[in-house]
Design a protein around this motif. Structure first.
Motif, PDB file in Angstrom:
ATOM      1  N   THR A  59      30.066  -3.087  14.563  1.00 15.24           N
ATOM      2  CA  THR A  59      31.534  -3.577  14.792  1.00 15.24           C
ATOM      3  C   THR A  59      32.050  -2.333  15.635  1.00 15.24           C
ATOM      4  OG1 THR A  59      31.848  -4.827  12.817  1.00 15.24           O
ATOM      5  CG2 THR A  59      33.737  -4.121  13.870  1.00 15.24           C
ATOM      6  N   ALA A  60      32.831  -2.652  16.560  1.00 17.57           N
ATOM      7  CA  ALA A  60      33.475  -1.856  17.476  1.00 17.57           C
ATOM      8  C   ALA A  60      34.626  -0.904  16.699  1.00 17.57           C
ATOM      9  CB  ALA A  60      34.117  -2.338  18.466  1.00 17.57           C
ATOM     10  N   ARG A  61      34.993   0.193  17.033  1.00 21.39           N
ATOM     11  CA  ARG A  61      35.757   0.919  16.408  1.00 21.39           C
ATOM     12  C   ARG A  61      36.830   1.574  17.481  1.00 21.39           C
ATOM     13  NH1 ARG A  61      32.006   4.756  12.261  1.00 21.39           N
ATOM     14  NH2 ARG A  61      30.990   3.065  11.228  1.00 21.39           N
ATOM     15  N   PRO A  62      37.938   1.861  17.110  1.00 19.03           N
ATOM     16  CA  PRO A  62      38.930   2.562  18.076  1.00 19.03           C
ATOM     17  C   PRO A  62      38.675   3.387  18.472  1.00 19.03           C
ATOM     18  CG  PRO A  62      40.127   1.810  16.154  1.00 19.03           C
ATOM     19  CD  PRO A  62      38.599   1.573  15.567  1.00 19.03           C
ATOM     20  N   LEU A  63      38.895   3.787  19.904  1.00 23.37           N
ATOM     21  CA  LEU A  63      38.280   4.862  20.749  1.00 23.37           C
ATOM     22  C   LEU A  63      38.458   6.119  20.222  1.00 23.37           C
ATOM     23  CD1 LEU A  63      36.942   5.966  23.422  1.00 23.37           C
ATOM     24  CD2 LEU A  63      39.276   5.691  24.289  1.00 23.37           C
ATOM     25  N   ASP A  64      39.962   6.519  19.815  1.00 24.40           N
ATOM     26  CA  ASP A  64      40.302   7.861  19.460  1.00 24.40           C
ATOM     27  C   ASP A  64      39.612   8.435  18.164  1.00 24.40           C
ATOM     28  OD1 ASP A  64      42.205   8.087  21.503  1.00 24.40           O
ATOM     29  OD2 ASP A  64      43.894   7.118  20.508  1.00 24.40           O
ATOM     30  N   GLY A  65      39.300   7.284  17.324  1.00 25.85           N
ATOM     31  CA  GLY A  65      38.383   7.772  16.049  1.00 25.85           C
ATOM     32  C   GLY A  65      37.269   8.197  16.139  1.00 25.85           C
ATOM     33  N   MET A  66      36.655   8.015  17.489  1.00 18.65           N
ATOM     34  CA  MET A  66      35.318   8.273  17.893  1.00 18.65           C
ATOM     35  C   MET A  66      35.006   9.474  18.682  1.00 18.65           C
ATOM     36  SD  MET A  66      33.477   6.156  16.231  1.00 18.65           S
ATOM     37  CE  MET A  66      31.862   5.734  16.703  1.00 18.65           C
ATOM     38  N   LEU A  67      36.216  10.238  18.924  1.00 17.61           N
ATOM     39  CA  LEU A  67      35.988  11.448  19.636  1.00 17.61           C
ATOM     40  C   LEU A  67      36.078  12.710  19.019  1.00 17.61           C
ATOM     41  CD1 LEU A  67      38.639  10.136  22.493  1.00 17.61           C
ATOM     42  CD2 LEU A  67      36.001  10.061  22.367  1.00 17.61           C
ATOM     43  N   PRO A  68      35.583  13.858  19.395  1.00 18.43           N
ATOM     44  CA  PRO A  68      34.950  13.917  20.682  1.00 18.43           C
ATOM     45  C   PRO A  68      33.454  13.372  20.751  1.00 18.43           C
ATOM     46  CG  PRO A  68      34.794  16.089  19.594  1.00 18.43           C
ATOM     47  CD  PRO A  68      35.538  14.920  18.861  1.00 18.43           C
ATOM     48  N   VAL A  69      32.758  12.995  21.893  1.00 23.21           N
ATOM     49  CA  VAL A  69      31.535  12.374  22.082  1.00 23.21           C
ATOM     50  C   VAL A  69      30.457  13.420  21.633  1.00 23.21           C
ATOM     51  CG1 VAL A  69      29.978  11.151  23.224  1.00 23.21           C
ATOM     52  CG2 VAL A  69      32.501  11.078  23.747  1.00 23.21           C
ATOM     53  N   ASP A  70      29.593  13.028  20.590  1.00 24.87           N
ATOM     54  CA  ASP A  70      28.386  13.794  20.326  1.00 24.87           C
ATOM     55  C   ASP A  70      27.223  12.984  19.851  1.00 24.87           C
ATOM     56  OD1 ASP A  70      29.055  13.036  17.896  1.00 24.87           O
ATOM     57  OD2 ASP A  70      30.060  14.668  16.723  1.00 24.87           O
ATOM     58  N   LYS A  71      26.304  13.574  19.532  1.00 30.67           N
ATOM     59  CA  LYS A  71      25.108  12.693  19.192  1.00 30.67           C
ATOM     60  C   LYS A  71      25.210  11.443  18.206  1.00 30.67           C
ATOM     61  CE  LYS A  71      21.690  16.512  20.255  1.00 30.67           C
ATOM     62  NZ  LYS A  71      20.437  17.251  19.609  1.00 30.67           N
ATOM     63  N   SER A  72      26.096  11.815  17.410  1.00 31.38           N
ATOM     64  CA  SER A  72      26.440  10.954  16.145  1.00 31.38           C
ATOM     65  C   SER A  72      27.276   9.799  16.702  1.00 31.38           C
ATOM     66  CB  SER A  72      27.128  11.455  15.109  1.00 31.38           C
ATOM     67  OG  SER A  72      28.367  11.933  15.340  1.00 31.38           O
ATOM     68  N   THR A  73      28.013   9.973  17.827  1.00 35.81           N
ATOM     69  CA  THR A  73      28.880   8.954  18.187  1.00 35.81           C
ATOM     70  C   THR A  73      28.394   8.307  19.680  1.00 35.81           C
ATOM     71  OG1 THR A  73      30.290  10.603  19.300  1.00 35.81           O
ATOM     72  CG2 THR A  73      30.710   9.897  16.959  1.00 35.81           C
ATOM     73  N   SER A  74      27.687   8.946  20.392  1.00 36.63           N
ATOM     74  CA  SER A  74      27.191   8.620  21.773  1.00 36.63           C
ATOM     75  C   SER A  74      26.491   7.246  21.479  1.00 36.63           C
ATOM     76  CB  SER A  74      26.294   9.664  22.300  1.00 36.63           C
ATOM     77  OG  SER A  74      26.009   8.923  23.549  1.00 36.63           O
ATOM     78  N   GLY A  75      27.025   6.215  22.266  1.00 39.04           N
ATOM     79  CA  GLY A  75      26.346   4.786  22.310  1.00 39.04           C
ATOM     80  C   GLY A  75      26.789   3.847  21.381  1.00 39.04           C
ATOM     81  N   ARG A  76      27.905   4.369  20.611  1.00 36.40           N
ATOM     82  CA  ARG A  76      28.457   3.566  19.247  1.00 36.40           C
ATOM     83  C   ARG A  76      29.383   2.665  20.183  1.00 36.40           C
ATOM     84  NH1 ARG A  76      25.795   3.722  14.576  1.00 36.40           N
ATOM     85  NH2 ARG A  76      25.509   5.685  13.822  1.00 36.40           N
ATOM     86  N   ARG A  77      29.762   1.541  19.674  1.00 38.02           N
ATOM     87  CA  ARG A  77      30.591   0.514  20.252  1.00 38.02           C
ATOM     88  C   ARG A  77      31.961   0.817  19.740  1.00 38.02           C
ATOM     89  NH1 ARG A  77      30.564  -4.592  18.877  1.00 38.02           N
ATOM     90  NH2 ARG A  77      31.165  -5.462  20.675  1.00 38.02           N
ATOM     91  N   VAL A  78      32.996   0.914  20.953  1.00 38.16           N
ATOM     92  CA  VAL A  78      34.230   1.277  20.731  1.00 38.16           C
ATOM     93  C   VAL A  78      35.036   0.302  21.484  1.00 38.16           C
ATOM     94  CG1 VAL A  78      33.994   3.775  20.329  1.00 38.16           C
ATOM     95  CG2 VAL A  78      34.424   3.053  22.584  1.00 38.16           C
TER      96      VAL A  78
END
Length: 266
Positions: A59-78
């Motif tokens: 499930t896509a998550r809101p952008l602001d909750g997935m920043l900053p981009v790192d190895k755990s968030t890169s490629g996740r749907r936002v």
């Protein structure tokens, strides 16, 4: 036999033995460390591939909750909402082995920042006439979160002097002088491309691929283990030569303290 090996107690051989006792463990340690680096890169590569595969279905998550981009968030749907603004082209990009360009449009969000959105890919030379205009009005986009690109890495062009309306890299540092917006230090590639374009697949985060550095680690592993074996081989070779020299001297075949010199007529 004890007399033959008594030379091992001489200062010269003490130095040789100490060197071997230090060199071999050091070479083995360095080889093991390089191997662990290679294995870590393999593990990162597997984890990144699994994350990219699972990310397409989560499930896509809101952008602001997935920043900053790192190895755990890169490629996740936002997901993010806003209005499309300035559009740029990113030339020299390949998809499925074909060369073309990305269509990059800045999404002006309610936070006051703009998010670079790759709406799709088109084949051929970058041409603004080929790029479809972005949808008007308020839109909500969903795609894979990506870290800002670094020119010169992973095939990202480092060229400058591109025509107006084009950029070589998708990064806040590259875009800051091209668009009149505050920028997120991230970008997304849409799950489904707009207007007949081809969707751009997400890439693995930097440092997680089986790239040249990974195989350099593997090569260094072999080199260090070879060095360790060479040190042991040379130690045995010197030892054998010394033993043979001592035995020949004891038999009167050579004069003690000289090189192994065959007695005339022997």
């Amino acid at each position: 036999m004890e007399g033959v090996y008594r030379f091992l107690l001489t200062p010269r051989w003490w130095g040789i033995n100490v060197f071997v006792l230090l060199a071999v463990p050091f070479c083995v340690f360095m080889g093991s460390w390089q191997l662990s680096r290679f294995e870590a890169r393999v593990q990162d590569h597997r984890a990144a591939a699994e994350q990219a595969a699972s990310g397409r279905h989560e499930t896509a998550r809101p952008l602001d909750g997935m920043l900053p981009v790192d190895k755990s968030t890169s490629g996740r749907r936002v997901t993010a909402s806003g209005r499309y603004g300035k559009q740029l082209l990113v030339p020299g990009r390949e998809v499925d082995g074909k060369r073309g360009f990305y269509v990059l449009t800045l999404l002006r969000t309610g936070s006051g920042k703009a998010l670079p959105v790759v709406r799709g890919w088109l084949p051929g030379a970058a041409d603004s006439a080929k790029a479809p205009a972005p949808p008007s009005g308020e839109v909500t986009v969903t795609g894979a979160l990506q870290a800002s690109e670094t020119p010169g890495d992973n095939g990202v062009s480092a060229r400058s002097g591109l025509p107006a309306g084009q950029t070589a890299a998708i990064s806040s540092a590259s875009l800051v002088n091209l668009v009149p917006y505050r920028l997120y230090d991230a970008w997304i590639t849409l799950d489904k491309a707009d207007s007949g374009m081809k969707a751009v697949p997400a890439t693995a985060p930097g440092g997680t691929g089986l790239d040249l550095k990974a195989f350099q680690n593997l090569g260094y592993t072999g080199e260090w283990f070879v060095f360790a074996g060479f040190v042991v081989f040379m130690w045995f070779r010197l030892l054998r030569r010394e033993v043979e020299s001592q035995r020949d001297a004891a038999l009167g075949l050579v004069t003690q303290g000289t090189d192994r010199e065959t007695v005339a007529g022997g």
